[in-house]
Design an enzyme around this catalytic site. Structure first.
Site, PDB file in Angstrom:
ATOM      1  N   SER A 170      -7.286 -89.143  15.865  1.00 51.67           N
ATOM      2  CA  SER A 170      -6.668 -87.683  15.635  1.00 51.67           C
ATOM      3  C   SER A 170      -7.508 -86.668  16.539  1.00 51.67           C
ATOM      4  O   SER A 170      -7.611 -86.673  17.718  1.00 51.67           O
ATOM      5  CB  SER A 170      -6.637 -87.717  14.196  1.00 51.67           C
ATOM      6  OG  SER A 170      -6.001 -86.440  13.682  1.00 51.67           O
TER       7      SER A 170
ATOM      8  N   ASP B  76       3.572 -92.392  12.048  1.00 49.07           N
ATOM      9  CA  ASP B  76       2.613 -91.257  11.941  1.00 49.07           C
ATOM     10  C   ASP B  76       3.619 -89.760  11.597  1.00 49.07           C
ATOM     11  O   ASP B  76       4.425 -89.628  12.376  1.00 49.07           O
ATOM     12  CB  ASP B  76       1.958 -90.988  13.241  1.00 49.07           C
ATOM     13  CG  ASP B  76       0.825 -90.067  12.941  1.00 49.07           C
ATOM     14  OD1 ASP B  76       0.774 -89.352  12.369  1.00 49.07           O
ATOM     15  OD2 ASP B  76      -0.114 -90.108  13.881  1.00 49.07           O
TER      16      ASP B  76
ATOM     17  N   HIS C 195      -0.753 -92.590  10.303  1.00 50.95           N
ATOM     18  CA  HIS C 195      -1.705 -91.722  11.028  1.00 50.95           C
ATOM     19  C   HIS C 195      -3.161 -92.300  11.045  1.00 50.95           C
ATOM     20  O   HIS C 195      -3.876 -92.392  12.008  1.00 50.95           O
ATOM     21  CB  HIS C 195      -1.741 -90.233  10.556  1.00 50.95           C
ATOM     22  CG  HIS C 195      -2.586 -89.179  11.276  1.00 50.95           C
ATOM     23  ND1 HIS C 195      -2.323 -88.898  12.741  1.00 50.95           N
ATOM     24  CD2 HIS C 195      -3.920 -88.461  10.923  1.00 50.95           C
ATOM     25  CE1 HIS C 195      -3.315 -88.252  12.999  1.00 50.95           C
ATOM     26  NE2 HIS C 195      -4.207 -87.858  12.061  1.00 50.95           N
TER      27      HIS C 195
END
Length: 335
Positions: free
Chosen positions: A188, A263, A293
């Site tokens: 991320s 995600d 995610h």
């Protein structure tokens, strides 16, 4: 070089002080504009309001206090060797980190720099980091950015970049780390940090592992608020950019792009776009059908994909552990 660094630092300081002054003057200026009118007061009020909104962007990106007590309590490993370390950045911020040595005797194994996402602290990533050390046969340096966990400071884009550079310098200075076999991993927000680190330190990383990261913050703003024309705003309107789409072109290291197709935060298309933009001669895109995610690492075949790539990128023998058990089913492909 030192002079230019000081000039840039001074300009950043002056800009920061000016924005702070605008925020403090917002209410008085609004009262003056309402009571007495005047174009100057109105313009200054609008500038001050823009400064407030500009500063508020940090509140929408960095979540060091979620979940609750993340700044007070940081979990430590149990039953495995580890070392709590303190890393000092170039601008004097003290960072908290954990070093998990690679399993088994022998020469130093490859070392993975672990850059986490925008919430919580390094303790929340321990299960994942420990499985990486076990399955990939690597040492892991797990870092808390400034303002996260027990690290000092306040998070910001330039600060996180400085934190990553300090982590790399620390790893390269350890006698039990092979400086030619350092791998950067980022999930991320950490993916953007890892990409920038690689772009600024060519030849210092043996490989780059990116998982469910984005092309840029402006692109993420457009994706999260499709009804607003945020993508058309000039970049100076954004306090944080983290434009991996711009910097990935300077990353020639072997790169694995890990994308969870489930995600719902970062569009998987952004991972594919970064893969397409990468100039690396050795690059792979591993997609996991059920990967979320933050949970793609729990998919079946995840560690096998990382292990296979690192064997090819860093050399055989780095990763030779069997796949961990207790991982959920999920189809995946590697291209």
């Amino acid at each position: 070089m030192a002079l230019s660094y000081r000039v840039v630092s001074l300009l950043k300081l002056l800009t920061s002080r000016a924005l702070c002054a605008c925020r403090l003057l917002l209410l008085p200026l609004l009262l003056v504009a309402c009571a007495h009118g005047g174009a100057a007061a109105l313009v200054l009020s609008l500038v001050s309001l823009a400064a407030v909104l500009h500063k508020a962007q940090d509140l929408l990106l960095y979540f060091p206090e979620q979940p609750a007590s993340s700044r007070l309590y940081v979990a430590l490993p149990t039953g495995v060797p580890f070392e709590s370390v303190s890393i000092r950045t170039r601008d004097g911020v003290r960072l908290s980190a954990l070093f998990l040595p690679g399993p088994g005797p022998g020469p130093p194994s490859a070392t993975l720099l672990y850059f986490h996402g925008n919430a919580g602290n390094l303790g929340h990533r321990l299960p994942n980091a420990l499985l990486m050390a076990l399955n990939l046969k690597v040492s892991v340096l797990l870092l808390d950015y400034r303002g996260y966990g027990r690290s000092e400071g306040t998070p910001g884009e330039a600060g996180l970049y400085a934190d990553a550079a300090a982590a790399l310098a620390y790893a390269r200075g350890r006698p039990d780390v092979d400086s030619s076999r350092i791998i950067a991993f980022g999930r991320s927000l950490g993916g953007a940090v890892a990409v920038h680190l690689a772009s600024q330190h060519p030849g210092c990383l043996a490989a780059l592992l990116l998982e469910n990261t984005f092309t840029s913050i402006p692109n993420m703003a457009s994706a999260l608020c499709p009804g607003l024309p945020l993508g058309r705003l000039p970049r100076f309107c954004f306090r944080n950019i983290f434009s991996s789409a711009d910097t990935i072109g300077r990353c020639s290291e072997p790169t694995l792009f890990v994308s969870g197709e489930a995600d719902t935060l970062v569009p998987p298309a952004m991972m594919r776009r970064l893969w397409e933009l990468s100039p690396a001669r050795l690059k792979r895109l591993a997609t996991f059908t059920d990967g979320t995610h933050n949970g793609t690492w729990q998919c079946r075949g995840y560690f096998m994909a990382l292990r296979t790539f690192l064997d090819e990128a860093v050399g055989p023998g780095t990763t030779a552990s069997p796949e961990a058990t207790g991982i959920s089913n999920s189809g995946h492909t590697v291209v």
